[in-house]
Design an enzyme around this catalytic site. Structure first.
Site, short mmCIF file in Angstrom:
data_model
loop_
_atom_site.label_atom_id
_atom_site.label_comp_id
_atom_site.label_asym_id
_atom_site.label_seq_id
_atom_site.Cartn_x
_atom_site.Cartn_y
_atom_site.Cartn_z
N LYS A 68 7.12 -72.38 41.91
CA LYS A 68 6.44 -71.32 42.68
C LYS A 68 5.62 -70.42 41.75
O LYS A 68 4.46 -70.11 42.05
CB LYS A 68 7.48 -70.50 43.47
CG LYS A 68 8.11 -71.30 44.61
CD LYS A 68 9.32 -70.64 45.27
CE LYS A 68 9.92 -71.60 46.29
NZ LYS A 68 11.11 -71.07 46.98
N GLN A 98 15.45 -66.42 46.75
CA GLN A 98 15.69 -67.86 46.66
C GLN A 98 17.10 -68.15 47.18
O GLN A 98 18.07 -67.50 46.79
CB GLN A 98 15.53 -68.34 45.21
CG GLN A 98 15.59 -69.85 45.03
CD GLN A 98 14.45 -70.59 45.72
OE1 GLN A 98 13.34 -70.09 45.84
NE2 GLN A 98 14.72 -71.80 46.19
N ASP A 157 8.59 -65.90 53.28
CA ASP A 157 9.39 -67.09 53.59
C ASP A 157 9.62 -67.21 55.10
O ASP A 157 10.08 -68.25 55.58
CB ASP A 157 10.76 -67.00 52.90
CG ASP A 157 10.94 -68.02 51.79
OD1 ASP A 157 10.18 -69.02 51.78
OD2 ASP A 157 11.83 -67.84 50.95
N1 GUN Z 1 16.00 -72.79 49.25
C1 GUN Z 1 15.61 -73.98 49.71
N2 GUN Z 1 14.40 -73.88 50.31
C2 GUN Z 1 14.03 -72.60 50.22
C3 GUN Z 1 12.88 -71.88 50.65
O1 GUN Z 1 11.93 -72.39 51.26
N3 GUN Z 1 12.86 -70.57 50.35
C4 GUN Z 1 13.88 -69.97 49.69
N4 GUN Z 1 13.79 -68.67 49.47
N5 GUN Z 1 14.96 -70.60 49.29
C5 GUN Z 1 15.03 -71.91 49.56
#
Ligand code: GUN
Length: 295
Positions: A53, A97, A120
């Site tokens: 990211k 996350q 998100d």
């Molecule tokens: N863990 C697995 N997929 C995601 C996601 O798309 N966003 C976040 N914040 N954590 C995750």
């Protein structure tokens, strides 16, 4: 006939190219879009995802910062950091996350994120917006948003099609089903307790699999000519990555299929950046920037 392999990496690259001029326009107005990532503990997969990211942010000129906390962090410290980031003019998007350690109240933490920075799309307000189909006021969650983008970029019709989503998680399965319902597909959601999964999957014109089980979907379970989207990322005992679909077998039957890696994954990261740029534009507009400056 073998399926067309949907190149998620190439589509993601095109979307990132599209984002660059938007970032430039924002910067000309004195705003660099900024993403804050909160990372708790030392889950190796989470570290990899966070690395992807921040790298993608750098590629399109988006500022990113990672706020790392030890696995035993107390809830109040996290909440205070989120509140500080809510108030920070440098930050337009924020994610926590997942997964979080068990002692933390995930819902309370996600609900602390300011709705207009919830890139998100995990805040209840955004989830609610998705349920009622108000997709211009909310941030769609990145993985299903990326899947929808892939389908549209391949010119695949969604309206009226039979869609089967395998997996009912809050991150992928449920929002995916809602987004495709909004596009007027007939949507079935299957999950771990579904009896005779094949009886559903065989009817799918579009099959989206997000179950976290390697080789869950084999060729006899797929209708000839179906579009198969594999959201699974599983690490096999030999260290290689595999999706939830038996790719070699199913590609001989499907019309389109996504590979793992190189399918949905690059799109998830890209849609996060998309939402962050969008968030920066919306915040700027709310603060009085003329529409024409961002058009
Ligand atoms: N863990 C697995 N997929 C995601 C996601 O798309 N966003 C976040 N914040 N954590 C995750």
């Amino acid at each position: 006939m073998t399926a067309k392999i949907i190149d998620g990496k190439a589509v993601a690259q095109r979307v990132r190219q599209e984002l660059k001029p938007r970032v430039e326009r924002l910067r000309a107005l004195g705003v660099q879009p900024g993403l804050a990532v909160i990372l708790v503990g030392s889950n190796p997969a989470s570290k990899v995802y966070v690395g992807q990211k921040t790298k993608a942010c750098a590629e399109v000129g988006v500022h990113s910062e990672v706020h790392e906390f030890p696995g035993n962090v107390d809830q109040d410290s996290l909440i205070r950091r989120i509140q500080a980031l809510n108030a920070s003019p440098k930050i337009h998007g924020m994610i926590v996350q997942l997964p979080l350690p068990d002692h933390l109240d995930m819902r309370r933490i996600l609900e602390t994120i300011a709705v207009e920075k919830d890139v998100d799309g995990f805040h209840l307000y955004n989830v609610g917006g998705l349920v009622i189909g108000q997709d211009h006021t909310v941030f769609p969650p990145c993985t299903p948003y990326g899947v929808q983008w892939l389908l549209e970029s391949e010119g695949i019709r969604i309206e009226g099609q039979n869609v089967v989503v395998v997996g009912a998680s809050n991150i992928v399965g449920k929002p995916m089903a809602l987004m495709l319902l909004k596009k007027e597909a007939t949507v079935s959601i299957c999950h771990i307790k579904t009896r005779d999964l094949a009886q559903y999957t065989i009817l799918a014109d579009i099959l989206v699999v997000a179950a976290g089980k390697p080789r869950l979907i084999t060729a006899p379970m797929v209708k000839r000519g179906a579009v198969v989207i594999d959201v699974g990322i599983n690490r096999l005992p030999d260290g290689t990555l595999a999706g939830d679909v038996d790719f070699e077998e199913v590609k001989e039957k499907a019309s389109h299929i996504t590979p793992v890696p190189g399918g949905v994954g690059p799109m998830t990261v890209t849609m996060l950046i998309w939402n962050t740029v969008e968030a920066a534009e919306r915040i700027l507009k709310r603060n009085g920037a003329p529409e024409t400056a961002l058009a």
